[in-house]
Design an enzyme around this catalytic site. Structure first.
Site, PDB file in Angstrom:
ATOM      1  CG  ASP A 261      -1.850  -1.175   1.261  1.00  0.00           C
ATOM      2  OD1 ASP A 261      -2.216  -1.657   0.181  1.00  0.00           O
ATOM      3  OD2 ASP A 261      -2.204  -1.627   2.374  1.00  0.00           O
ATOM      4  CE  LYS A 294       9.730   4.137  10.220  1.00  0.00           C
ATOM      5  NZ  LYS A 294       9.324   5.455   9.791  1.00  0.00           N
ATOM      6  N   GLY A 296       3.109  -2.431  12.149  1.00  0.00           N
ATOM      7  CA  GLY A 296       1.776  -1.930  11.869  1.00  0.00           C
ATOM      8  C   GLY A 296       1.598  -1.542  10.420  1.00  0.00           C
TER       9      GLY A 296
HETATM   10  O1  RIB Z   1      -2.510  -4.286   2.844  1.00  0.00           O
HETATM   11  C1  RIB Z   1      -2.544  -4.382   4.240  1.00  0.00           C
HETATM   12  C2  RIB Z   1      -3.953  -4.229   4.736  1.00  0.00           C
HETATM   13  O2  RIB Z   1      -4.725  -5.322   4.250  1.00  0.00           O
HETATM   14  C3  RIB Z   1      -4.103  -4.279   6.236  1.00  0.00           C
HETATM   15  O3  RIB Z   1      -3.992  -3.003   6.824  1.00  0.00           O
HETATM   16  C4  RIB Z   1      -5.462  -4.933   6.433  1.00  0.00           C
HETATM   17  O4  RIB Z   1      -6.415  -4.129   7.019  1.00  0.00           O
HETATM   18  C5  RIB Z   1      -5.889  -5.393   5.044  1.00  0.00           C
HETATM   19  O5  RIB Z   1      -6.797  -4.549   4.478  1.00  0.00           O
END
Ligand code: RIB
Length: 313
Positions: A261, A294, A296
Site C-alpha cells: 500500500d 516498522k 503496523g
Molecule cells: O494491505 C494491508 C492491509 O490489508 C491491512 O492493513 C489490512 O487491514 C488489510 O486490508
C-alpha cells in the site's frame, strides 16, 4: 507544507485524487509461526493499528505530497481512531460516512520473520450500496483521479460511474476475487498488482517470467499502464511496450504489512506530482523499504522527508 512546496510537490489545497476504499482496524497477533490447520496457538502479543488497503493508500498518497479525498464507511462505535488518523495526516474525510454497522477489521498474524496472514471482516466497507455511490459520484469531475482496491462492495458500479464522468481510474485489484473480474478493467488508466493477481486476471495456469507477465497484461489491457509488483524483487512499469525495472531496497524486515500500500500511494502520489515513472518507482520502493522496518500498517508509512533522504548518502 513548506517541505512539499520547496520540492514543487502538489498543491495541498487542490484535490488531486479521490480514493474510495476500505478502512480497517487491524488486530495484529505476534506469533512464532502461522497457526496451522487444527492447531490452537498462543500468541506472543496483540496490538491494534489503523489499516485497510484504502486507508493505508490514502495516507501514503497524502504523505507523498498530494491532496487526497478518502471515500468510504466506518462504524459509529469504533471508527473514530481511523478517521482521526486520516485527518491528522491531512487526508480530507468529507466523503467518509459514519454508519451504524461495525467498522471493518482484519485479524493479522505476524510471524518472527515479519511475514503476515490476513483474515478480513468487511463490516461497513461492504455495506457500500448504489445510492451511496450515486451521491459520491455526483462530486466527480472530468479529469479527476479515482483510486480503488477490492475491499469494498459494488466495485464494478463505482467504476462505471467514474467512466461515465470522465474520471481516470487507478485499480489495485487486491484482494483478488470474482468482483474484480466483473469490472470493466479494459477502461482503467493504471493497474497495479502482484504476480499472483496478474496471473489470475490473465487466466494463466502456468507461471511465466515477470517481464512476460507484464507484457501479457499489457496485451489484455492495451489502454492501461501496468505496474507489476514483485515483492523483494522490486517492481516493473510497462507503458507502450517499454519496461522500466525498479529493484527493491534491502532492509531488516520487522513487518511487511502495508508495504504494498505504501508503494502504491507513493508511486501514484509522485506520478500525480508530475514526476517521471522511473523517479516515482524509486521513491515508492524507498517508501516501501522504510515501511517494512516498522510495525503496523498505517503507522509504518513514512513521511516524504524520510523517503527523499533515504539512502541518498
Ligand atoms: O494491505 C494491508 C492491509 O490489508 C491491512 O492493513 C489490512 O487491514 C488489510 O486490508
Amino acid at each position: 507544507r513548506d517541505y512539499y512546496a520547496s520540492r514543487g510537490l502538489g498543491d495541498v489545497y487542490k484535490r488531486q485524487i479521490i480514493n474510495c476504499g476500505s478502512l480497517n482496524l487491524d488486530y495484529v497477533y505476534s506469533v512464532d509461526h502461522m497457526v496451522q490447520k487444527g492447531e490452537t496457538l498462543s500468541s506472543i502479543s496483540m496490538e491494534t493499528f489503523c489499516g485497510g488497503k484504502g486507508l493505508n493508500q490514502s495516507i501514503a498518497l497524502c504523505k507523498s505530497g498530494i491532496s487526497v479525498y478518502h471515500a468510504g464507511r466506518v462504524g459509529r462505535t469504533n471508527g473514530d481512531m481511523l478517521l482521526k488518523m486520516l485527518e491528522d495526516v491531512g487526508v480530507n474525510t468529507d466523503f467518509v460516512s459514519i454508519v451504524e454497522e461495525e467498522t471493518g477489521h482484519a485479524i493479522i498474524q505476524r510471524n518472527l520473520a515479519g511475514d503476515n496472514c490476513i483474515l478480513l471482516y468487511g463490516g461497513a466497507n461492504i455495506g457500500i450500496e448504489k445510492p451511496w455511490i450515486d451521491e459520491l459520484s455526483s462530486h466527480f469531475e472530468a479529469g479527476d483521479y479515482l483510486l480503488l482496491q477490492n475491499e469494498i462492495s459494488n466495485l464494478p458500479y463505482i467504476m462505471e460511474k467514474a467512466i461515465d464522468a470522465g474520471v481516470h481510474i487507478i485499480l489495485n485489484p487486491s484482494p483478488m476475487d470474482q468482483q474484480v473480474l466483473d469490472c470493466p478493467i479494459k477502461q482503467v488508466d493504471y493497474i497495479i498488482l502482484n504476480e499472483i493477481e496478474a496471473a489470475e486476471i490473465c487466466g494463466l495456469v502456468r507461471k511465466i517470467k515477470d517481464e512476460q507477465l507484464a507484457r501479457k497484461l499489457a496485451e489484455s489491457f492495451p489502454n492501461t499502464k501496468v505496474i507489476l509488483t514483485l515483492g523483494e524483487k522490486g517492481a516493473l512499469y510497462l507503458e507502450k511496450g517499454n519496461i522500466i525495472r525498479q529493484e527493491s531496497f534491502h532492509v531488516p524486515v520487522v513487518d511487511t504489512t502495508a508495504a504494498g500500500d505504501t508503494f502504491t500511494g507513493y508511486f501514484f502520489g509522485s506520478i500525480l506530482s508530475g514526476m517521471k515513472p522511473e523517479t516515482a518507482l524509486q521513491r515508492a520502493a524507498k517508501a516501501a523499504a522504510i515501511a517494512v522496518t516498522k510495525k503496523g500498517a498505517a503507522p509504518s508509512i513514512p513521511e516524504a522527508l524520510e523517503v527523499d533522504g533515504f539512502f541518498s548518502e
